[in-house]
Design a protein around this motif. Structure first.
Motif, mmCIF file in Angstrom:
data_model
loop_
_atom_site.group_PDB
_atom_site.id
_atom_site.type_symbol
_atom_site.label_atom_id
_atom_site.label_comp_id
_atom_site.label_asym_id
_atom_site.label_seq_id
_atom_site.Cartn_x
_atom_site.Cartn_y
_atom_site.Cartn_z
ATOM 1 N N ARG A 203 -9.436 10.952 1.525
ATOM 2 C CA ARG A 203 -8.171 10.219 1.491
ATOM 3 C C ARG A 203 -7.983 9.427 2.789
ATOM 4 O O ARG A 203 -7.561 8.275 2.782
ATOM 5 C CB ARG A 203 -7.012 11.186 1.266
ATOM 6 C CG ARG A 203 -5.709 10.465 0.936
ATOM 7 C CD ARG A 203 -4.778 11.261 0.059
ATOM 8 N NE ARG A 203 -4.328 12.491 0.661
ATOM 9 C CZ ARG A 203 -4.457 13.671 0.071
ATOM 10 N NH1 ARG A 203 -5.004 13.771 -1.120
ATOM 11 N NH2 ARG A 203 -4.017 14.743 0.666
ATOM 12 N N ALA A 204 -8.331 10.072 3.916
ATOM 13 C CA ALA A 204 -8.224 9.391 5.212
ATOM 14 C C ALA A 204 -9.136 8.165 5.267
ATOM 15 O O ALA A 204 -8.766 7.118 5.798
ATOM 16 C CB ALA A 204 -8.541 10.359 6.349
ATOM 17 N N GLN A 205 -10.330 8.299 4.708
ATOM 18 C CA GLN A 205 -11.255 7.155 4.692
ATOM 19 C C GLN A 205 -10.665 6.016 3.868
ATOM 20 O O GLN A 205 -10.723 4.858 4.258
ATOM 21 C CB GLN A 205 -12.620 7.560 4.109
ATOM 22 C CG GLN A 205 -13.393 8.550 4.966
ATOM 23 C CD GLN A 205 -13.413 8.149 6.431
ATOM 24 O OE1 GLN A 205 -13.915 7.102 6.812
ATOM 25 N NE2 GLN A 205 -12.841 8.979 7.275
ATOM 26 N N LYS B 42 -7.513 5.392 3.307
ATOM 27 C CA LYS B 42 -6.393 4.774 4.031
ATOM 28 C C LYS B 42 -6.885 3.922 5.202
ATOM 29 O O LYS B 42 -6.301 2.888 5.516
ATOM 30 C CB LYS B 42 -5.439 5.854 4.518
ATOM 31 C CG LYS B 42 -4.660 6.437 3.364
ATOM 32 C CD LYS B 42 -3.613 7.368 3.859
ATOM 33 C CE LYS B 42 -2.969 8.049 2.691
ATOM 34 N NZ LYS B 42 -1.987 9.032 3.141
ATOM 35 N N PHE B 43 -7.966 4.362 5.824
ATOM 36 C CA PHE B 43 -8.542 3.574 6.918
ATOM 37 C C PHE B 43 -8.936 2.197 6.405
ATOM 38 O O PHE B 43 -8.628 1.170 7.007
ATOM 39 C CB PHE B 43 -9.760 4.292 7.503
ATOM 40 C CG PHE B 43 -10.500 3.459 8.508
ATOM 41 C CD1 PHE B 43 -11.553 2.637 8.117
ATOM 42 C CD2 PHE B 43 -10.111 3.460 9.836
ATOM 43 C CE1 PHE B 43 -12.219 1.835 9.046
ATOM 44 C CE2 PHE B 43 -10.778 2.670 10.777
ATOM 45 C CZ PHE B 43 -11.831 1.852 10.372
ATOM 46 N N TRP B 44 -9.648 2.160 5.276
ATOM 47 C CA TRP B 44 -10.116 0.887 4.735
ATOM 48 C C TRP B 44 -8.971 0.044 4.178
ATOM 49 O O TRP B 44 -8.994 -1.178 4.262
ATOM 50 C CB TRP B 44 -11.247 1.096 3.728
ATOM 51 C CG TRP B 44 -12.484 1.501 4.461
ATOM 52 C CD1 TRP B 44 -13.055 2.742 4.534
ATOM 53 C CD2 TRP B 44 -13.288 0.662 5.318
ATOM 54 N NE1 TRP B 44 -14.149 2.716 5.357
ATOM 55 C CE2 TRP B 44 -14.315 1.467 5.850
ATOM 56 C CE3 TRP B 44 -13.228 -0.692 5.669
ATOM 57 C CZ2 TRP B 44 -15.290 0.955 6.719
ATOM 58 C CZ3 TRP B 44 -14.194 -1.204 6.532
ATOM 59 C CH2 TRP B 44 -15.211 -0.383 7.050
ATOM 60 N N GLU C 78 0.645 4.238 -2.959
ATOM 61 C CA GLU C 78 0.624 5.668 -2.687
ATOM 62 C C GLU C 78 1.833 6.364 -3.328
ATOM 63 O O GLU C 78 1.701 7.455 -3.899
ATOM 64 C CB GLU C 78 0.615 5.908 -1.178
ATOM 65 C CG GLU C 78 0.171 7.304 -0.846
ATOM 66 C CD GLU C 78 -0.245 7.501 0.602
ATOM 67 O OE1 GLU C 78 -0.112 6.559 1.414
ATOM 68 O OE2 GLU C 78 -0.677 8.622 0.896
ATOM 69 N N LEU D 142 0.832 -1.214 0.000
ATOM 70 C CA LEU D 142 0.000 0.000 0.000
ATOM 71 C C LEU D 142 0.869 1.267 0.000
ATOM 72 O O LEU D 142 0.474 2.286 -0.567
ATOM 73 C CB LEU D 142 -0.991 0.001 1.170
ATOM 74 C CG LEU D 142 -2.135 -1.011 1.014
ATOM 75 C CD1 LEU D 142 -3.116 -0.914 2.181
ATOM 76 C CD2 LEU D 142 -2.883 -0.836 -0.302
ATOM 77 N N PRO E 175 -8.684 15.642 1.664
ATOM 78 C CA PRO E 175 -8.042 14.991 2.817
ATOM 79 C C PRO E 175 -8.933 14.022 3.584
ATOM 80 O O PRO E 175 -8.481 12.960 4.006
ATOM 81 C CB PRO E 175 -7.637 16.167 3.713
ATOM 82 C CG PRO E 175 -7.443 17.304 2.772
ATOM 83 C CD PRO E 175 -8.465 17.115 1.699
ATOM 84 N N TYR E 176 -10.220 14.370 3.753
ATOM 85 C CA TYR E 176 -11.102 13.480 4.503
ATOM 86 C C TYR E 176 -11.352 12.181 3.734
ATOM 87 O O TYR E 176 -11.280 11.090 4.299
ATOM 88 C CB TYR E 176 -12.422 14.163 4.861
ATOM 89 C CG TYR E 176 -13.247 13.303 5.803
ATOM 90 C CD1 TYR E 176 -14.331 12.565 5.338
ATOM 91 C CD2 TYR E 176 -12.890 13.183 7.153
ATOM 92 C CE1 TYR E 176 -15.053 11.739 6.195
ATOM 93 C CE2 TYR E 176 -13.597 12.360 8.005
ATOM 94 C CZ TYR E 176 -14.684 11.641 7.531
ATOM 95 O OH TYR E 176 -15.382 10.820 8.374
ATOM 96 N N ASP F 182 -6.019 -0.005 5.463
ATOM 97 C CA ASP F 182 -5.436 -0.542 6.698
ATOM 98 C C ASP F 182 -6.288 -1.700 7.233
ATOM 99 O O ASP F 182 -5.781 -2.743 7.636
ATOM 100 C CB ASP F 182 -5.340 0.594 7.719
ATOM 101 C CG ASP F 182 -4.869 0.115 9.080
ATOM 102 O OD1 ASP F 182 -5.715 0.007 10.001
ATOM 103 O OD2 ASP F 182 -3.670 -0.171 9.241
ATOM 104 N N PHE F 183 -7.620 -1.535 7.176
ATOM 105 C CA PHE F 183 -8.542 -2.581 7.628
ATOM 106 C C PHE F 183 -8.317 -3.856 6.812
ATOM 107 O O PHE F 183 -8.207 -4.954 7.356
ATOM 108 C CB PHE F 183 -9.981 -2.086 7.469
ATOM 109 C CG PHE F 183 -11.024 -3.127 7.796
ATOM 110 C CD1 PHE F 183 -11.599 -3.891 6.785
ATOM 111 C CD2 PHE F 183 -11.432 -3.332 9.102
ATOM 112 C CE1 PHE F 183 -12.558 -4.857 7.081
ATOM 113 C CE2 PHE F 183 -12.396 -4.291 9.407
ATOM 114 C CZ PHE F 183 -12.958 -5.060 8.402
ATOM 115 N N TYR G 275 -7.720 3.247 -4.636
ATOM 116 C CA TYR G 275 -6.902 2.644 -3.582
ATOM 117 C C TYR G 275 -7.530 1.465 -2.842
ATOM 118 O O TYR G 275 -6.922 0.406 -2.705
ATOM 119 C CB TYR G 275 -6.562 3.771 -2.611
ATOM 120 C CG TYR G 275 -5.620 3.470 -1.473
ATOM 121 C CD1 TYR G 275 -6.120 3.190 -0.193
ATOM 122 C CD2 TYR G 275 -4.243 3.513 -1.637
ATOM 123 C CE1 TYR G 275 -5.261 2.962 0.871
ATOM 124 C CE2 TYR G 275 -3.373 3.289 -0.569
ATOM 125 C CZ TYR G 275 -3.890 3.023 0.674
ATOM 126 O OH TYR G 275 -3.039 2.814 1.731
#
Lengths: 225, 219
Positions: free
Chosen positions: B92-94, B96-98, B72, B68, B89-90, B100-101, B152
């Motif tokens: 993008r954060a979501q 990256k969260f998924w 990126e 990952l 940004p928000y 990571d999950f 992503y």
């Protein structure tokens, strides 16, 4: 700095390295925030609603919208408030910083937890394994004041879990996992960190922290010193 | 001034597939170097001394490790063409969260699906389906995890799809019966050239499993 009314709230826990790293980032950027201490043994409706997948702290709420997972939160903070950047600009340097952050969280932290959680031979093995991992960090610090280079960066913020959690636990666990003779660079780096105002402000106060760790180990029926 | 891009990879790896897809999405010419994980090459050990794992992306001689992180890196280094991550940004954060999950929760239970048996396998099946159902809920009625555009999170998950036939065969269950939306999403992704080029045929994976088990001493 802030153009309109922004609401930043952190659902965190005073003794958690993952929560504290978010506070370091927000403080470094001068972002005002409300801290909400969470009881992880009795999770609040707000926490469960904000992080339904993992139900864990830290959770950053920005204008009511939740972001979870500390490394994701750190990057979000860096993307949103662009002063005092935490991550480097160059894509390759960013990739390296992200690599070390994951290494710290997925390898160092997990292995170091076994030092606290195991006894006898298993504990000794965990100490050895942690040291092997930390040797890589030691190498990274040669010729540098911080893991980020000349100043504090993303990897330093993540690595505070070594400086102020793993190394503080040594007192309580009775094992010098990171002796200065083996890790002179890491010890030098910790001194550098302690010179940074933001760090001094954001790490848990030492005495209370040690008491907390002792109490936790007691409740988990682990031997403490 | 041509870029030299090499990917140290292993053909059945769902992680390697992520990087292959990302490179294809950006139309980047790269040299694919198949690795023997049972007899690791000098270059692999040199380029990823910390983990000694694939995939390793080597760009003009400099290694980037972790799939990952590579996706990126590819998005940031070659910003033209298809964007792999959202610009907001928000969002993008979501993403990256998924991502990571998926990294933390999907691959764990898959070992027992093709390599385990008995109670351990049953527990693995349950866990795997739960994880897919969480992802299915997140997907909702969207075409892709990020909405209208492939990106992503889709890249993070799709590589596991070519292993589904093997999981179903060796663990005796139907993933489509439990998670039809995930299957529909996967088929949609496979229509993209980057994905079709990067995923091996599920048959090839299923046929490979017994050999893999033998090599890993998993009988």
């Amino acid at each position: 700095m802030v153009e309109r009314s922004e609401e930043v709230k952190l659902l965190g826990m005073w003794a958690s390295p993952f929560s504290r790293r978010v506070e370091i980032a927000l403080t470094l950027k001068g972002v005002p925030y409300e801290f909400s201490e969470q009881d992880i043994t009795n999770k609040s409706p707000l926490l469960l609603q904000s992080n339904p997948v993992h139900k864990m702290i830290p959770v950053l709420l920005h204008n009511g919208k939740p972001i979870s997972e500390s490394l994701v939160i750190l990057e979000y903070i860096d993307d949103t408030w662009q002063n005092n950047p935490i991550l480097p600009q160059d894509p390759y340097d960013r990739a390296i910083a992200r690599f070390w952050a994951r290494f710290l969280d997925e390898q160092v932290y997990v292995t170091a937890m076994k030092v606290v959680g195991k006894v006898g031979e298993e504990k000794d093995a965990a100490v050895e394994a942690t040291r092997d991992l930390l040797k890589l960090l030691e190498k990274e610090l040669v010729g540098k004041d911080f893991l980020g280079g000349e100043s504090l960066g993303f990897v330093d913020i993540v690595a505070t879990l070594v400086a102020f959690w793993l190394m503080r636990t040594e007192e309580v666990v009775g094992v010098k996992v990171v002796p200065v003779e083996m890790f002179p660079e890491i010890h030098r780096w910790v001194k550098n960190l302690l010179d940074v105002d933001v760090i001094k402000k954001c790490i848990p106060p030492e005495d209370e922290h040690l008491d907390y760790i002792r109490a936790r180990m007691e409740s988990l029926k682990l031997k403490s010193v | 001034m041509a870029d030299e891009v090499i990917l140290l990879d292993y053909w059945p790896s769902a992680f390697g597939m992520r990087t292959r897809i990302a490179l294809e999405e950006k139309n980047i010419k790269f040299e694919h170097r198949e690795q023997d994980l049972f007899n690791k090459s000098q270059i692999l050990l040199e380029m990823n001394p910390v983990h000694k794992k694939i995939p390793v992306l080597i760009h003009n001689g400099k290694p980037v490790c972790e799939s990952l992180i590579q996706v990126e890196y590819i998005d940031e280094t070659w910003p033209g063409g298809n964007s792999l991550l959202p610009s907001d940004p928000y969002q993008r954060a979501q993403a990256k969260f998924w991502g990571d999950f998926i990294d933390k929760k999907v691959s764990g239970p898959t070992w027992v699906l093709w390599g385990g048996k008995g109670e351990e396998q049953e527990a693995g099946k349950k866990e795997f389906i739960e994880v897919l159902k969480t992802l299915e809920t997140e997907l909702g009625d969207k075409a892709y995890f990020g909405g209208e555009t492939f990106g992503y999170v889709d890249i993070a998950l799709i590589g596991f799809y070519c292993w589904f036939d093997a999981y179903e065969k060796f663990a005796n269950f139907s993933i489509e019966a439990e998670c039809p939306k995930v299957i529909a999403w996967a088929k949609r992704c496979l229509k993209r050239e980057s994905v079709a080029k990067s995923l091996p045929d599920p048959d090839k994976i299923t046929k490979y499993v017994p050999e893999l088990k033998k090599r890993l001493g998993m009988e």
